[in-house]
Enzyme design. Structure first.
Site, PDB file in Angstrom:
ATOM      1  NE  ARG A 114      -5.490  -7.762   0.110  1.00 24.63           N
ATOM      2  CZ  ARG A 114      -6.540  -6.893   0.343  1.00 24.63           C
ATOM      3  NH1 ARG A 114      -7.464  -7.471   0.301  1.00 24.63           N
ATOM      4  NH2 ARG A 114      -6.153  -6.033   0.839  1.00 24.63           N
ATOM      5  CD  GLU A 169       0.525  -2.191  19.670  1.00 15.63           C
ATOM      6  OE1 GLU A 169       1.128  -2.687  18.979  1.00 15.63           O
ATOM      7  OE2 GLU A 169       0.485  -1.124  20.163  1.00 15.63           O
ATOM      8  CG  HIS A 209       2.375   1.146  17.453  1.00 12.49           C
ATOM      9  ND1 HIS A 209       0.934   0.388  17.587  1.00 12.49           N
ATOM     10  CD2 HIS A 209       2.152   1.619  16.689  1.00 12.49           C
ATOM     11  CE1 HIS A 209       0.195   0.663  16.102  1.00 12.49           C
ATOM     12  NE2 HIS A 209       0.932   1.247  15.599  1.00 12.49           N
ATOM     13  N   GLY A 233       5.046   4.578  14.752  1.00 16.52           N
ATOM     14  CA  GLY A 233       5.493   4.674  13.140  1.00 16.52           C
ATOM     15  C   GLY A 233       5.434   6.187  12.958  1.00 16.52           C
ATOM     16  N   GLY A 272       0.607  -1.235  -0.084  1.00 19.73           N
ATOM     17  CA  GLY A 272       0.116   0.001  -0.612  1.00 19.73           C
ATOM     18  C   GLY A 272       0.692   1.152  -0.177  1.00 19.73           C
ATOM     19  NE  ARG A 273      -3.072   6.788   0.226  1.00 14.51           N
ATOM     20  CZ  ARG A 273      -4.175   6.005   0.563  1.00 14.51           C
ATOM     21  NH1 ARG A 273      -4.497   5.279   1.453  1.00 14.51           N
ATOM     22  NH2 ARG A 273      -5.210   6.433  -0.116  1.00 14.51           N
ATOM     23  CB  ILE A 274       3.313   2.633   4.852  1.00 17.97           C
ATOM     24  CG1 ILE A 274       1.910   3.596   5.252  1.00 17.97           C
ATOM     25  CG2 ILE A 274       4.246   2.261   5.870  1.00 17.97           C
ATOM     26  CD1 ILE A 274       1.646   2.362   6.748  1.00 17.97           C
ATOM     27  CB  ILE A 282       6.254  -1.178  11.079  1.00 11.60           C
ATOM     28  CG1 ILE A 282       6.044   0.463  11.532  1.00 11.60           C
ATOM     29  CG2 ILE A 282       6.017  -0.562   9.618  1.00 11.60           C
ATOM     30  CD1 ILE A 282       7.667   1.344  11.041  1.00 11.60           C
ATOM     31  CB  ALA A 283       1.930  -4.500   9.690  1.00 10.06           C
ATOM     32  NE  ARG A 284      -2.860  -1.740  13.805  1.00  2.00           N
ATOM     33  CZ  ARG A 284      -2.360  -0.702  13.827  1.00  2.00           C
ATOM     34  NH1 ARG A 284      -1.415  -0.475  13.386  1.00  2.00           N
ATOM     35  NH2 ARG A 284      -3.183   0.229  13.233  1.00  2.00           N
TER      36      ARG A 284
HETATM   37  C1  DGY Z   1      -1.846   3.340  12.068  1.00  4.33           C
HETATM   38  O1  DGY Z   1      -1.552   4.840  11.926  1.00  4.33           O
HETATM   39  O2  DGY Z   1      -2.771   2.199  11.896  1.00  4.33           O
HETATM   40  C2  DGY Z   1      -0.194   2.733  12.714  1.00  4.33           C
HETATM   41  O3  DGY Z   1      -0.191   2.795  13.292  1.00  4.33           O
HETATM   42  C3  DGY Z   1      -0.200   4.037  13.657  1.00  4.33           C
HETATM   43  O4  DGY Z   1       1.240   4.034  13.926  1.00  4.33           O
END
Ligand code: DGY
Length: 327
Positions: A179, A269, A287, A289, A157-159, A238-240
């Site tokens: 996907r 978390e 967290h 990001g 995606g964008r990130i 850095i996702a979930r």
């Molecule tokens: C989000 O916005 O989903 C990020 O995890 C925040 O850092």
């Protein structure tokens, strides 16, 4: 004119509360720790809108507690896995989030983590503070090279795309799994190409996770996937948190079956999986990001804009379920 009743689970930065206060009566959880479920249930009752964080669980029971007047849930995050969007849609409740605005900051932090773990910044910092650095050595804290190595991005995606562009800047080859395939001109502009997930895992020197959390991505990287990584490779999440089976990750790191990992998100978390904190080949961030000043300001504004639009009978400008309007 009567003001809207809104449950707000944390004070918003950047004038967000002032903006909100012009047309809403906020029921604010004003402590810097997660709002307890009991408090949320009580304060959701009769609310027109909910402003929440990515860590809040807004499930069907919470929407039921809010009652039929609830029009919109506005989360100050790009990820909205804490909200039962299906239940919201069925109830005609719109869900707004803050995509796009945090892509660059999150990609920057991904790179901060890659560099921290692979170039042993945290080990070096500890050494300096402990006073154990005795002078330059050819073998001191030697880490990984980037140029010519393969960066595999899961979730383009964008990130993911911003992380890819930065990887190209470091002279890396960038592959991705997603996907859907990116448009050929986007692939060309980075440049990058799509590979099957198993190939990405087995061939990458750095694997960066940027996919949303859903049924398909839960434990996407488990014991088998970790076992197929190169022993010299690094994993960055850095996702979930639940995208990685962290018990399996602890075992892989402890047995040095992979070189290292860097995490910004956690399976349980804010708690750490047992064993993680004892390892020296993992870098742990809380967290962070999107934690950059202008980014967080814009996120707060978007959160309020989404809230107000939904409560005034429109569709939030950043809406994940516009179809809820017709429900
Ligand atoms: C989000 O916005 O989903 C990020 O995890 C925040 O850092």
């Amino acid at each position: 004119m009567d003001k809207f009743e809104v449950m707000v689970t944390r004070r918003l930065p950047a004038g967000g509360m002032e903006l909100l206060g012009e047309s809403c009566r906020p029921r604010l959880w004003d402590e810097d720790r997660p709002a307890p479920e009991e408090w949320m249930r009580k304060n959701a009752a009769g609310a027109d809108g909910i402003v929440c964080l990515l860590s809040d669980r807004i499930d069907e029971a919470m929407m039921e507690a809010a009652g039929p007047g609830l029009k919109v849930i506005s989360v100050m995050a790009a990820g909205y896995d804490g909200i039962d969007v299906e239940a919201a849609t069925q109830r005609g409740v719109l869900v707004g989030n803050t995509p796009g605005v945090l892509s660059e900051a999150t990609a920057d932090l991904t790179w901060a983590l890659i560099l921290a773990v692979a170039r042993r910044i945290v080990d070096g910092d500890r050494m300096m503070r402990a006073g154990t650095f005795t002078g330059w050595s050819p073998t001191l804290l030697v880490g990984a090279d980037f140029a010519g190595r393969r960066l595999g991005i899961v979730g383009m995606g964008r990130i993911g795309r911003e992380v890819a562009r930065r990887g190209i800047g470091f002279g890396m080859e960038v592959v991705y799994h997603n996907r859907h395939r990116l448009a050929p001109e986007v692939e060309k502009s980075i440049p990058t190409h799509l590979v099957p997930l198993n190939e990405l895992i087995a061939s990458s020197d750095f694997i960066a996770l940027h996919c949303p959390l859903n049924k398909e991505s839960y434990h996407l990287l488990g014991a088998n996937e970790l076992a197929s990584m190169k022993p010299t490779a690094y994993l960055i999440n850095i996702a979930r948190g639940p995208v990685v089976d962290e018990d399996a990750l602890v075992a892989a790191l402890r047995d040095r079956r992979i070189a290292g990992a860097a995490l910004d998100v956690y399976e349980h978390e804010p708690n750490l999986t047992p064993g993680l904190a004892e390892l020296d080949n993992v870098v742990l961030a809380p967290h962070l990001g999107s934690a950059a000043v202008a980014t967080r300001h814009r996120m707060a504004q978007m959160t309020v804009e989404n809230l107000l639009a939904g409560m005034r009978g429109g569709v939030p400008p950043w809406c994940v379920n516009p179809e809820a309007k017709q429900a």
